[in-house]
Design a protein around this motif. Structure first.
Motif, short mmCIF file in Angstrom:
data_model
loop_
_atom_site.label_atom_id
_atom_site.label_comp_id
_atom_site.label_asym_id
_atom_site.label_seq_id
_atom_site.Cartn_x
_atom_site.Cartn_y
_atom_site.Cartn_z
N ALA A 1 -12.12 71.65 24.93
CA ALA A 1 -12.31 70.20 24.80
C ALA A 1 -12.68 69.65 26.02
CB ALA A 1 -11.00 69.54 24.20
N LEU A 2 -12.35 70.26 27.27
CA LEU A 2 -12.71 69.60 28.71
C LEU A 2 -13.78 70.53 29.15
CD1 LEU A 2 -8.76 69.95 30.22
CD2 LEU A 2 -10.27 67.75 29.42
N ASN A 3 -14.23 71.27 28.33
CA ASN A 3 -15.58 72.11 28.74
C ASN A 3 -15.59 72.92 29.97
OD1 ASN A 3 -17.25 71.27 26.64
ND2 ASN A 3 -17.33 69.04 27.41
N LEU A 4 -14.35 73.39 30.28
CA LEU A 4 -14.00 74.25 31.38
C LEU A 4 -14.34 75.60 31.17
CD1 LEU A 4 -10.70 72.66 32.41
CD2 LEU A 4 -12.94 71.97 33.39
N GLU A 5 -15.29 76.44 31.90
CA GLU A 5 -15.50 77.80 31.97
C GLU A 5 -14.55 78.68 32.23
OE1 GLU A 5 -20.07 78.28 32.76
OE2 GLU A 5 -19.25 76.53 34.42
N MET B 1 -19.34 66.80 37.65
CA MET B 1 -20.74 66.34 37.19
C MET B 1 -21.02 66.81 35.69
SD MET B 1 -22.92 68.13 40.46
CE MET B 1 -24.49 68.25 39.82
N MET B 2 -20.36 67.99 35.26
CA MET B 2 -20.53 68.27 33.94
C MET B 2 -19.82 67.36 33.03
SD MET B 2 -18.68 71.81 32.09
CE MET B 2 -16.89 70.89 32.69
N ILE B 3 -18.98 66.70 33.28
CA ILE B 3 -17.92 65.69 32.61
C ILE B 3 -18.68 64.43 32.76
CG2 ILE B 3 -15.82 64.62 32.29
CD1 ILE B 3 -14.46 67.24 33.14
N PHE B 4 -18.92 63.82 33.74
CA PHE B 4 -19.25 62.43 34.02
C PHE B 4 -20.87 62.25 33.72
CE2 PHE B 4 -15.45 62.51 36.41
CZ PHE B 4 -14.61 61.71 35.57
#
Length: 420
Positions: A109-113, A240-243
């Motif tokens: 859900a946090l899009n963490l790799e 950057m990926m989140i915001f």
């Protein structure tokens, strides 16, 4: 001359090319390594799906391949294989643990790799425990990451990029040139050392971690400096990926412009895919094409950097500039880039769509696995006291300012090319 000196021996880069193509050829011949499941939402799924006997057997197949490739690499480079039977299993287990953590619904859900957790686990162990020197010395960091780069070439399909039009290629070229030279100029102004200058410039402008590694190979860079740059890439990629998708939504950018902006600004391919998915299908497609277009430039950039580095380096007396002869350029050129380009050409022009579809998922999974293994190894050999000391402030400022410039200039170019 002793018999040992006459025995066949490959350099690490040529070993990587041989091992990378061994994996590719075996896959094309039908040896498909099954992809283990790592995604789960609750404890029931964790034990019934991820930790089931069937899935654990898939991890075992993966491990066996990794171990065999590591042993072959050691034999080709005439290195001892004794420690491999301790180091490789340890790194693999830690890496799989990281991938399983990243596979949880909360982390997804946090899009963490997964590579972020690989690096974090390695850093936690190396900074809280004292690892034996022999263990650290036998980590195969560069071997792992360069094999991943060769396999990355199988995903860079020229026809897919050309189908999407020339705009992605145009943006990639303009962004890479403008951002690289700005970062290079800025590092020089801040008196950042030459190796870090080259790695930072490439990482910010081309494709993050892959470009930093290719550049380090081209200039024979210090592994600690490479670890520093990789850490900065991963740290900045997360916000950057989140915001950025939310910024694009706030200003009502079109999906085409947003996708081109994300693909050209965010440094890691996985983060680009994750952020593009937050926006929409069109944004995901455009962002992926732009990022792949930058990946295509990786081989060209590595060659240009190796030529530049050869020309500018001085000999020990600091008075005579080394002539950029073809022999010297060839010696400095990172040979694993040949594997990357060769894999891309093979999958772009010589294999049928059916052949590619049969091996695509397996090779993509293996590519991610090699990168994750490399990041675990980077963490295990890195200490914060060495990574972020008082001499690291200027490179860090240079990286942040160059990244900000990258975000702004890429948005302007994306709006000009893709805005309607």
């Amino acid at each position: 001359m002793t018999s040992t000196e006459t025995k066949f021996k490959l350099t690490e880069d040529w070993t990587v090319v041989a091992l990378g193509f061994t994996i590719i050829i075996l896959s094309l011949l039908g040896l498909i390594i099954p992809v283990p499941a790592v995604k789960w939402s609750n404890t029931n799924e964790l034990f019934d799906k991820v930790l089931s006997l069937g899935n654990l057997s898939k991890f075992l197949y993966q491990f066996f391949l990794v171990l065999v490739i590591a042993i072959l690499g050691a034999l080709l480079m005439r290195k001892s294989i004794q420690k491999i039977f301790i180091v490789v299993p340890t790194v693999y287990i830690l890496t799989i643990l990281a991938l399983i953590i990243a596979g949880s619904s909360a982390m997804r859900a946090l899009n963490l790799e997964g590579v972020i957790f690989s690096l974090a686990i390695g850093l936690a162990i190396s900074n809280f425990f004292k690892l034996p020197r022999w263990f650290v010395e036998n980590l195969s960091t560069e071997l792992f990451v360069k094999i991943g780069l060769v396999l990355l070439g199988t995903t860079v399909i020229f026809s897919d990029i050309l189908k999407a039009g020339s705009l992605g290629l145009i943006q990639a070229l303009v962004v890479v040139l403008s951002v690289w030279y700005f970062a290079f100029w800025l590092c020089k102004k801040l008196k950042v050392d030459q190796e870090l200058t080259m790695m930072i410039s490439s990482a910010v402008s081309i494709c993050g971690v892959s470009a930093a590694i290719a550049t380090s190979g081209a200039i024979k860079g210090d592994p600690k400096k490479l670890s520093y740059v990789i850490s900065m890439v991963l740290i900045t990629a997360i916000p950057m990926m989140i915001f950025m998708p939310y910024i694009a939504h706030y200003f009502n950018f079109s999906e085409e412009v947003t996708g081109a902006w994300l693909g050209g600004s965010i440094d890691t391919t996985g983060a680009v895919v994750a952020s593009g998915s937050l926006v929409g299908e069109t944004a995901l497609k455009v962002s992926t094409i732009v990022k792949f277009s930058q990946n295509v430039l990786l081989g060209i950039a590595a060659f240009a950097i190796s030529v530049y580095w050869t020309y500018t380096q001085k000999t020990a007396d600091q008075t005579t500039v080394e002539k950029p002869t073809l022999k010297v350029i060839w010696e400095r050129f990172p040979k694993f880039v040949i594997g990357f380009v060769g894999a891309s050409l093979l999958f772009s022009f010589f294999l049928s769509k059916d052949a590619i579809s049969e091996v695509k998922d397996s090779l993509k999974n293996l590519q991610g696995l090699w990168f994750a293994l490399a990041f675990t190894s980077i963490g295990l050999e890195t200490k914060f006291s060495e990574l972020f000391d008082k001499d690291s402030k200027k490179p860090f400022y240079a990286f942040l300012i160059a990244q900000l410039f990258n975000i702004v200039i890429t948005l302007i170019i994306a709006y000009f090319l893709f805005g309607r």
